[in-house]
Write a protein that holds these residues in place. Structure first.
Motif, PDB file in Angstrom:
ATOM      1  N   SER A  90       1.569  11.571  -6.720  1.00 21.51           N
ATOM      2  CA  SER A  90       2.891  11.634  -6.095  1.00 21.51           C
ATOM      3  C   SER A  90       3.965  11.962  -7.118  1.00 21.51           C
ATOM      4  O   SER A  90       4.817  12.838  -6.899  1.00 21.51           O
TER       5      SER A  90
ATOM      6  N   GLU B 283     -10.124  10.169  -1.168  1.00 21.20           N
ATOM      7  CA  GLU B 283      -9.125   9.928  -2.216  1.00 21.20           C
ATOM      8  C   GLU B 283      -9.253  10.956  -3.331  1.00 21.20           C
ATOM      9  O   GLU B 283      -8.255  11.447  -3.857  1.00 21.20           O
TER      10      GLU B 283
ATOM     11  N   GLN C 275      -7.776  14.193  -2.173  1.00 18.32           N
ATOM     12  CA  GLN C 275      -6.319  14.151  -2.160  1.00 18.32           C
ATOM     13  C   GLN C 275      -5.743  14.363  -3.559  1.00 18.32           C
ATOM     14  O   GLN C 275      -4.750  15.078  -3.736  1.00 18.32           O
ATOM     15  N   GLU C 276      -6.359  13.745  -4.564  1.00 15.24           N
ATOM     16  CA  GLU C 276      -5.862  13.936  -5.928  1.00 15.24           C
ATOM     17  C   GLU C 276      -6.094  15.367  -6.391  1.00 15.24           C
ATOM     18  O   GLU C 276      -5.249  15.949  -7.077  1.00 15.24           O
TER      19      GLU C 276
ATOM     20  N   LYS D  68      -1.234   5.395   6.938  1.00 14.19           N
ATOM     21  CA  LYS D  68      -2.307   5.314   5.948  1.00 14.19           C
ATOM     22  C   LYS D  68      -1.674   5.306   4.564  1.00 14.19           C
ATOM     23  O   LYS D  68      -1.499   4.275   3.959  1.00 14.19           O
ATOM     24  N   SER D  69      -1.293   6.453   4.110  1.00 16.52           N
ATOM     25  CA  SER D  69      -0.749   6.559   2.766  1.00 16.52           C
ATOM     26  C   SER D  69      -0.063   7.902   2.614  1.00 16.52           C
ATOM     27  O   SER D  69      -0.443   8.886   3.234  1.00 16.52           O
ATOM     28  N   GLN D  70       0.936   7.943   1.756  1.00 15.65           N
ATOM     29  CA  GLN D  70       1.642   9.197   1.548  1.00 15.65           C
ATOM     30  C   GLN D  70       0.719  10.260   0.952  1.00 15.65           C
ATOM     31  O   GLN D  70       0.943  11.447   1.115  1.00 15.65           O
ATOM     32  N   MET D  71      -0.318   9.826   0.260  1.00 15.23           N
ATOM     33  CA  MET D  71      -1.242  10.787  -0.329  1.00 15.23           C
ATOM     34  C   MET D  71      -1.897  11.673   0.729  1.00 15.23           C
ATOM     35  O   MET D  71      -2.372  12.752   0.441  1.00 15.23           O
TER      36      MET D  71
ATOM     37  N   CYS E  74       2.074   6.456  -7.342  1.00 19.99           N
ATOM     38  CA  CYS E  74       0.829   6.860  -7.995  1.00 19.99           C
ATOM     39  C   CYS E  74       1.023   8.191  -8.727  1.00 19.99           C
ATOM     40  O   CYS E  74       1.975   8.932  -8.467  1.00 19.99           O
TER      41      CYS E  74
ATOM     42  N   LYS F 166       0.829  -1.216   0.000  1.00 21.16           N
ATOM     43  CA  LYS F 166       0.000   0.000   0.000  1.00 21.16           C
ATOM     44  C   LYS F 166       0.856   1.257   0.000  1.00 21.16           C
ATOM     45  O   LYS F 166       0.557   2.227  -0.693  1.00 21.16           O
ATOM     46  N   GLN F 167       1.929   1.233   0.784  1.00 25.96           N
ATOM     47  CA  GLN F 167       2.804   2.405   0.834  1.00 25.96           C
ATOM     48  C   GLN F 167       3.486   2.641  -0.513  1.00 25.96           C
ATOM     49  O   GLN F 167       3.594   3.770  -0.974  1.00 25.96           O
TER      50      GLN F 167
ATOM     51  N   SER G 260       1.164   4.303  -2.935  1.00 25.45           N
ATOM     52  CA  SER G 260       0.968   5.733  -2.692  1.00 25.45           C
ATOM     53  C   SER G 260       2.155   6.560  -3.172  1.00 25.45           C
ATOM     54  O   SER G 260       2.012   7.744  -3.466  1.00 25.45           O
TER      55      SER G 260
END
Length: 233
Positions: free
Chosen positions: A86, A214, A217-218, A155-158, A83, A76-77, A80
């Motif tokens: 990023s 999500e 975030q984008e 969670k995620s870098q996003m 993607c 998952k990391q 992120s």
């Protein structure tokens, strides 16, 4: 703008042995279509290769840095990190958009700051660097320009894009940000959301996602891209 790639090399601290590889990495298909007599290669094949090299190098970095994390957490990391939002953030930070060779139509429609194009150029550059100097050179480049920005949020870098955008806006004054979900499509188990982020009356960016968070975030990542280009102009 355009092809002053020696300047880019100096900025990055990288010297290509094969200048044609570097040029190809920054050559969009629209440019090839308009210069078929002199240019025959765009960056799409290098993008394909760079995608695989990025996955490998990021995987190796995460494996070594986070020995306590499970395979699922690492997967998952990594997702992120590699993607599109990023990669766009890194491409903007390195001013890659300034050096892309574009066709006139793509240039006129804002291609130089288009997120998908910037992410593709970043991958193509990694592919070209790998072919030119090998995996060690790619690792050195990423240690300088990408890995310092990787952290574990659980969670995620996003999750950091909205924070980055808020901090950037605060630096510019008292403007306020507003996120709006403007579209929602698909069945319940495959929802797609479209989010917009506004600064006062100015639309900064749009984003799609399988959740509202999500999508927001984008949208924030694309807004960072647009503001970054404005600051460079």
């Amino acid at each position: 703008m355009g092809s002053d790639l020696r300047k880019l090399e100096k900025q990055l601290g990288v010297a290509f042995r094969n200048q044609e590889l570097l040029r190809q990495a920054f050559t969009h298909s629209s440019y090839v279509n308009e210069h078929r007599m002199t240019v025959s290669k765009d960056n799409e094949r290098l993008e394909f290769l760079g995608d695989a090299v990025l996955e490998l190098t990021v995987s190796e970095f995460l494996y070594a840095k986070y020995p306590e994390r499970s395979e699922g957490e690492l997967t998952k990391q990594r997702a992120s990190i590699v993607c599109e939002p990023s990669l766009v953030t890194h491409a903007v930070a390195l001013s890659f958009g300034d050096f892309v060779l574009l066709g006139k139509g793509e240039e006129m429609t804002g291609g130089r700051s288009r997120p998908a194009l910037l992410a593709d150029v970043f991958e193509a550059f990694i592919g070209a660097l790998y072919l030119d100097q090998g995996l060690a050179a790619v690792q050195t480049f990423l240690r300088a320009h990408m890995f310092p920005h990787i952290y574990w949020e659980g969670k995620s870098q996003m999750a950091d894009y909205k924070t980055q955008l808020q901090e950037l806006v605060q630096q510019q004054g008292s403007a306020s940000l507003e996120y709006r979900i403007v579209d929602e499509r698909g069945p319940a188990h495959e929802k797609q959301f479209l989010a917009e982020v506004w600064m006062d009356e100015r639309l900064l960016g749009q984003g799609n996602g399988r959740s509202k968070k999500e999508a927001e975030q984008e949208a924030a990542a694309k807004a960072l891209s647009q503001l970054g280009k404005g600051a460079d102009a």
